[in-house]
Design a protein around this motif. Structure first.
Motif, PDB file in Angstrom:
ATOM      1  N   LEU A   6       0.805  -1.214   0.000  1.00 33.64           N
ATOM      2  CA  LEU A   6       0.000   0.000   0.000  1.00 33.64           C
ATOM      3  C   LEU A   6       0.841   1.268   0.000  1.00 33.64           C
ATOM      4  CD1 LEU A   6      -2.957  -1.079   2.252  1.00 33.64           C
ATOM      5  CD2 LEU A   6      -2.844  -0.860  -0.233  1.00 33.64           C
ATOM      6  N   TRP A   7       2.085   1.144   0.456  1.00 37.86           N
ATOM      7  CA  TRP A   7       2.921   2.312   0.473  1.00 37.86           C
ATOM      8  C   TRP A   7       3.033   2.974  -0.906  1.00 37.86           C
ATOM      9  CZ3 TRP A   7       7.404   2.564  -2.362  1.00 37.86           C
ATOM     10  CH2 TRP A   7       8.077   3.788  -2.257  1.00 37.86           C
ATOM     11  N   PRO A   8       3.309   2.207  -1.982  1.00 37.89           N
ATOM     12  CA  PRO A   8       3.448   2.887  -3.272  1.00 37.89           C
ATOM     13  C   PRO A   8       2.174   3.627  -3.677  1.00 37.89           C
ATOM     14  CG  PRO A   8       4.159   0.613  -3.447  1.00 37.89           C
ATOM     15  CD  PRO A   8       3.507   0.765  -2.112  1.00 37.89           C
ATOM     16  N   LEU A   9       1.030   3.019  -3.397  1.00 39.68           N
ATOM     17  CA  LEU A   9      -0.222   3.658  -3.775  1.00 39.68           C
ATOM     18  C   LEU A   9      -0.419   4.953  -2.997  1.00 39.68           C
ATOM     19  CD1 LEU A   9      -2.882   3.493  -5.366  1.00 39.68           C
ATOM     20  CD2 LEU A   9      -3.872   2.430  -3.353  1.00 39.68           C
ATOM     21  N   TYR A  11       1.809   6.764  -1.574  1.00 39.96           N
ATOM     22  CA  TYR A  11       2.820   7.730  -1.988  1.00 39.96           C
ATOM     23  C   TYR A  11       2.431   8.359  -3.321  1.00 39.96           C
ATOM     24  CZ  TYR A  11       7.523   9.690  -2.374  1.00 39.96           C
ATOM     25  OH  TYR A  11       8.594  10.542  -2.471  1.00 39.96           O
ATOM     26  N   ALA A  12       1.849   7.556  -4.214  1.00 39.76           N
ATOM     27  CA  ALA A  12       1.422   8.076  -5.510  1.00 39.76           C
ATOM     28  C   ALA A  12       0.311   9.100  -5.331  1.00 39.76           C
ATOM     29  CB  ALA A  12       0.964   6.938  -6.417  1.00 39.76           C
ATOM     30  N   LEU A  15       1.964  12.198  -4.062  1.00 36.96           N
ATOM     31  CA  LEU A  15       2.696  12.891  -5.124  1.00 36.96           C
ATOM     32  C   LEU A  15       1.761  13.628  -6.076  1.00 36.96           C
ATOM     33  CD1 LEU A  15       5.434  10.355  -6.276  1.00 36.96           C
ATOM     34  CD2 LEU A  15       5.808  12.577  -5.250  1.00 36.96           C
ATOM     35  N   VAL A 239       6.524  14.084 -12.220  1.00 38.74           N
ATOM     36  CA  VAL A 239       5.989  12.925 -11.511  1.00 38.74           C
ATOM     37  C   VAL A 239       4.666  13.214 -10.818  1.00 38.74           C
ATOM     38  CG1 VAL A 239       8.122  11.659 -11.254  1.00 38.74           C
ATOM     39  CG2 VAL A 239       7.554  13.416  -9.621  1.00 38.74           C
ATOM     40  N   ALA A 242       2.020  12.905 -13.511  1.00 35.76           N
ATOM     41  CA  ALA A 242       1.957  11.508 -13.931  1.00 35.76           C
ATOM     42  C   ALA A 242       1.224  10.669 -12.897  1.00 35.76           C
ATOM     43  CB  ALA A 242       3.363  10.964 -14.170  1.00 35.76           C
ATOM     44  N   SER A 243       1.486  10.925 -11.612  1.00 32.31           N
ATOM     45  CA  SER A 243       0.794  10.174 -10.566  1.00 32.31           C
ATOM     46  C   SER A 243      -0.698  10.422 -10.636  1.00 32.31           C
ATOM     47  CB  SER A 243       1.282  10.580  -9.183  1.00 32.31           C
ATOM     48  OG  SER A 243       2.668  10.436  -9.093  1.00 32.31           O
ATOM     49  N   GLY A 246      -2.110   8.405 -13.270  1.00 34.08           N
ATOM     50  CA  GLY A 246      -2.189   7.008 -12.847  1.00 34.08           C
ATOM     51  C   GLY A 246      -3.419   6.753 -11.996  1.00 34.08           C
ATOM     52  N   ILE A 247      -3.689   7.661 -11.072  1.00 35.05           N
ATOM     53  CA  ILE A 247      -4.856   7.515 -10.200  1.00 35.05           C
ATOM     54  C   ILE A 247      -6.141   7.571 -11.020  1.00 35.05           C
ATOM     55  CG2 ILE A 247      -6.084   8.457  -8.212  1.00 35.05           C
ATOM     56  CD1 ILE A 247      -3.450   7.853  -7.180  1.00 35.05           C
ATOM     57  N   LEU A 250      -6.694   4.312 -12.661  1.00 32.54           N
ATOM     58  CA  LEU A 250      -7.171   3.311 -11.705  1.00 32.54           C
ATOM     59  C   LEU A 250      -8.674   3.455 -11.491  1.00 32.54           C
ATOM     60  CD1 LEU A 250      -6.487   1.099  -9.682  1.00 32.54           C
ATOM     61  CD2 LEU A 250      -5.996   2.860  -8.009  1.00 32.54           C
TER      62      LEU A 250
ATOM     63  N   PHE B 119      -4.175  -2.576 -10.209  1.00 33.08           N
ATOM     64  CA  PHE B 119      -3.441  -1.314 -10.324  1.00 33.08           C
ATOM     65  C   PHE B 119      -2.712  -1.228 -11.651  1.00 33.08           C
ATOM     66  CE2 PHE B 119      -2.584  -0.623  -5.536  1.00 33.08           C
ATOM     67  CZ  PHE B 119      -3.943  -0.474  -5.349  1.00 33.08           C
ATOM     68  N   PRO B 120      -2.784  -0.065 -12.277  1.00 39.79           N
ATOM     69  CA  PRO B 120      -1.897   0.134 -13.420  1.00 39.79           C
ATOM     70  C   PRO B 120      -0.452   0.074 -12.917  1.00 39.79           C
ATOM     71  CG  PRO B 120      -3.463   1.966 -13.183  1.00 39.79           C
ATOM     72  CD  PRO B 120      -3.604   1.105 -11.969  1.00 39.79           C
ATOM     73  N   LEU B 123       1.362   3.266 -12.309  1.00 43.42           N
ATOM     74  CA  LEU B 123       1.097   3.999 -11.077  1.00 43.42           C
ATOM     75  C   LEU B 123       2.052   3.556  -9.967  1.00 43.42           C
ATOM     76  CD1 LEU B 123      -0.739   5.932  -9.549  1.00 43.42           C
ATOM     77  CD2 LEU B 123      -2.284   4.055  -9.134  1.00 43.42           C
ATOM     78  N   LEU B 124       2.408   2.280  -9.961  1.00 49.08           N
ATOM     79  CA  LEU B 124       3.328   1.787  -8.940  1.00 49.08           C
ATOM     80  C   LEU B 124       4.769   2.113  -9.310  1.00 49.08           C
ATOM     81  CD1 LEU B 124       1.737  -1.691  -8.235  1.00 49.08           C
ATOM     82  CD2 LEU B 124       1.453   0.415  -6.972  1.00 49.08           C
ATOM     83  N   ILE B 126       5.941   4.823 -10.642  1.00 44.42           N
ATOM     84  CA  ILE B 126       6.337   6.198 -10.342  1.00 44.42           C
ATOM     85  C   ILE B 126       6.912   6.330  -8.923  1.00 44.42           C
ATOM     86  CG2 ILE B 126       5.542   8.585 -10.133  1.00 44.42           C
ATOM     87  CD1 ILE B 126       3.474   7.825 -12.368  1.00 44.42           C
ATOM     88  N   PRO B 127       6.184   5.870  -7.878  1.00 41.88           N
ATOM     89  CA  PRO B 127       6.766   5.991  -6.531  1.00 41.88           C
ATOM     90  C   PRO B 127       8.114   5.285  -6.392  1.00 41.88           C
ATOM     91  CG  PRO B 127       4.531   5.110  -6.419  1.00 41.88           C
ATOM     92  CD  PRO B 127       4.819   5.351  -7.839  1.00 41.88           C
ATOM     93  N   PHE B 128       8.229   4.116  -7.012  1.00 39.83           N
ATOM     94  CA  PHE B 128       9.520   3.419  -6.922  1.00 39.83           C
ATOM     95  C   PHE B 128      10.626   4.224  -7.608  1.00 39.83           C
ATOM     96  CE2 PHE B 128       7.054  -0.334  -5.780  1.00 39.83           C
ATOM     97  CZ  PHE B 128       7.862  -0.828  -4.765  1.00 39.83           C
ATOM     98  N   VAL B 130      10.656   7.558  -8.043  1.00 39.96           N
ATOM     99  CA  VAL B 130      10.959   8.744  -7.246  1.00 39.96           C
ATOM    100  C   VAL B 130      11.815   8.361  -6.038  1.00 39.96           C
ATOM    101  CG1 VAL B 130       9.972  10.578  -5.835  1.00 39.96           C
ATOM    102  CG2 VAL B 130       8.889   9.954  -7.981  1.00 39.96           C
TER     103      VAL B 130
END
Lengths: 271, 278
Positions: A6-9, A11-12, A15, A239, A242-243, A246-247, A250, B119-120, B123-124, B126-128, B130
């Motif tokens: 869940l962290w990447p989500l 964080y996205a 961002l 970024v 872009a995030s 991405g959301i 989704l 999840f696309p 989308l994952l 990008i955080p990685f 950054v």
């Protein structure tokens, strides 16, 4: 575990509320401005329609072909396994590699198709250079790679069909078409919902094929949302924006799948 | 009766021929690439295309020994092995716990895992990306492995969950009565029984990370580039390199074909992460 996932989500999402260029010193909080900007942008809408067109085109081809193949394999009483393995090859090889194979076939002048047509003095269109054909090629490429998946899942589901029901329908004098329509399809509904949903999710995020086959071109003819996100995030390094994109993707995917599965389930529930 | 049998035979023959033709057409791109990889450029660009030519292994040799593909193969193997070694043990522990929970509590977690599949990947990524640039970890193995574990984990857990469910709970209880701690039960009683499941989960994770492109593209550089990224970067553009890139592509494909033959019995289960059966 949950943190890793869940962290990447999270964080996205975080961002996506900043005006943030990777490499520039500051991040500026802008709230929902990234979203607003995207939604008012012609390029975003164009990439969305391209994505939807490609997604539904390829899922339709994959489903039609996959179902036909599954039925054929189901009816065939011998050498099914050999066909299964051979038909499955395009799906299992690295997508980038599979796409390259197709590219070598489609390349103008030197590709297999053009060289063959030239032998008969036929002047072919520029498959990957013409916007309309480029889209068709992307759909076919996706279909080449993913039809085997649909075929396999439907074939597995056919194995679990209730034979007694089919026999009964036959005795009642139903022809093959009516059996397929009224006995086979209804009992496959959960599997169909599952396959089509999974495929729609995948098409909305698919990247390798377009990246290798057309790079989004010619122009922006095959630029899907994913390609656009890639451009924004990894080429322009915006970024934050872009995030946000991405959301949005989704949310769209979730909405499409929810609608699709409820419509299909309700439609069949009534019968 | 006899006409019935005959029409049966005729139908089967037609089906067989139809499927055979389709399969052959379907495999043309693959066959063509394989042929090209053994061709000299002079044979590769002819009108009409040639099927008969003098084969050469030169390009297979060149791509691996002179174009650095051995190095990329090693990168691919490190990354895939890393992903499997992290995600399979963690995944099977989590899956075992889920399979022994009451259904009511387990299903929301399983559902959440399934949505993560939705999840696309972009989308994952990008955080990685950054985070990687912040920590100066772009172009290192741990970053890519971590990202691949993250996308791989829901899949492994689902797959292992469906295997663990098939192992009867009575075995756990019997082990507990014999004085095993939960950990001992898992290690001594359950794991050996789940070995086929472990193998399948490991092989599928291996395939997934070996084939992965997007994360490998954005998170690696010159040092850690994996095979798919390498082949994409010099694959399509330069026509004179066709034979070489075809050789590379065929080479990348081979291990997968071997693995697939090995797991074909479990293909459906692996590919649908147990959701059909679910």
């Amino acid at each position: 575990m949950a943190v890793v996932l869940l962290w990447p989500l999270g964080y996205a999402v975080y961002l996506s509320t900043f005006d943030y260029h990777l490499g520039s010193p500051g991040m500026r909080f802008v709230g929902l401005a990234n979203y607003a900007q995207l939604l008012s942008e012609a390029r975003f809408w164009q990439s969305l329609w391209t994505t939807i067109g490609i997604a539904f085109g390829s899922v339709a081809v994959e489903f039609g072909l996959g179902f036909a193949l599954a039925l054929a394999l189901y009816r065939l009483t011998f050498s099914t396994r050999v066909f299964m393995i051979l038909l499955f090859l395009p799906h299992i090889i690295t997508p980038v590699v599979a796409t390259l194979f197709l590219k070598w076939i489609l390349t103008s002048n030197w590709g297999l198709i053009d060289a063959t047509l030239a032998t008969f003095n036929i002047n072919p269109p520029d498959w990957l250079g013409n916007p309309m054909w480029a889209r068709v090629c992307v759909v076919l490429a996706d279909a080449w790679i993913f039809t085997p998946f649909v075929m396999l899942v439907l074939y597995a589901a056919l194995q679990t069909l209730d034979q007694a029901q089919i026999e009964a329908a036959k005795i009642d004098g139903a022809g093959s078409w009516r059996i397929i329509r009224h006995v086979v399809l209804p009992s496959l509904v959960p599997v169909i919902v599952f396959t089509v949903s999974v495929r729609l999710m995948d098409v909305f995020r698919f990247f390798d094929t377009i990246y290798v086959l057309t790079g989004g071109g010619p122009g922006t003819a095959t630029e899907t949302i994913t390609m656009y996100t890639y451009q924004l995030g990894f080429q322009l390094l915006q970024v934050g924006k872009a995030s946000a994109l991405g959301i949005i993707t989704l949310v769209i995917v979730a909405a499409i799948i929810a609608t699709f599965s409820s419509v299909l389930q309700r439609g069949y529930g009534r019968n | 009766m006899n006409t019935d049998r005959m029409s049966q035979v005729r139908n089967q023959t037609l089906l067989f021929i139809g499927l055979a033709v389709f399969t052959l057409l379907n495999l043309v791109p693959l066959i063509w690439a394989a042929l090209t990889s053994f061709k000299n450029p002079a044979d590769a660009f002819t009108v009409p295309p040639t099927i008969i030519f003098e084969p050469t292994f030169e390009y297979h040799r060149q791509v691996w020994l002179e174009r650095g593909f051995v190095h990329y193969l090693i990168n691919s193997l490190i990354v895939s092995a890393g992903t499997v070694l992290i995600s399979v043990p963690i995944g099977s522990l989590a899956a075992y716990a889920l399979s022994r929970m009451p259904q009511r509590r387990a299903s929301p977690i399983l559902f959440a895992l399934f949505t993560i599949r939705m999840f696309p990947h972009m989308l994952l990524a990008i955080p990685f990306f950054v985070m990687g640039s912040f920590l100066n970890m772009i172009d290192t193995y741990p970053l890519l492995i971590m990202a691949l574990v993250a996308i791989n984990q829901p899949f492994t857990i689902w797959l292992m969950y469906s295997f663990f469910l098939d192992i009867p709970r009575e075995l756990d209880e019997a082990a507990a009565i014999d004085g095993c701690s939960p950990w001992q039960t898992f290690r001594i009683v359950i794991l050996p029984l789940a070995r086929p499941g472990l193998t399948v989960a490991a092989l599928f994770s291996l395939l997934l990370s070996y084939n992965e492109f997007l994360f490998a593209l954005v998170l690696t550089g010159i040092r850690t580039k994996t095979l798919p990224v390498a082949i994409a970067s010099f694959g399509g553009e330069d026509v004179s390199d066709w034979s070489i890139s075809a050789a590379g592509a065929i080479g990348i494909m081979m291990p997968i074909v071997l693995i697939m033959i090995f797991v074909q019995r479990h293909l459906v289960r692996g590919l649908t992460i147990g959701a059909v059966k679910g």
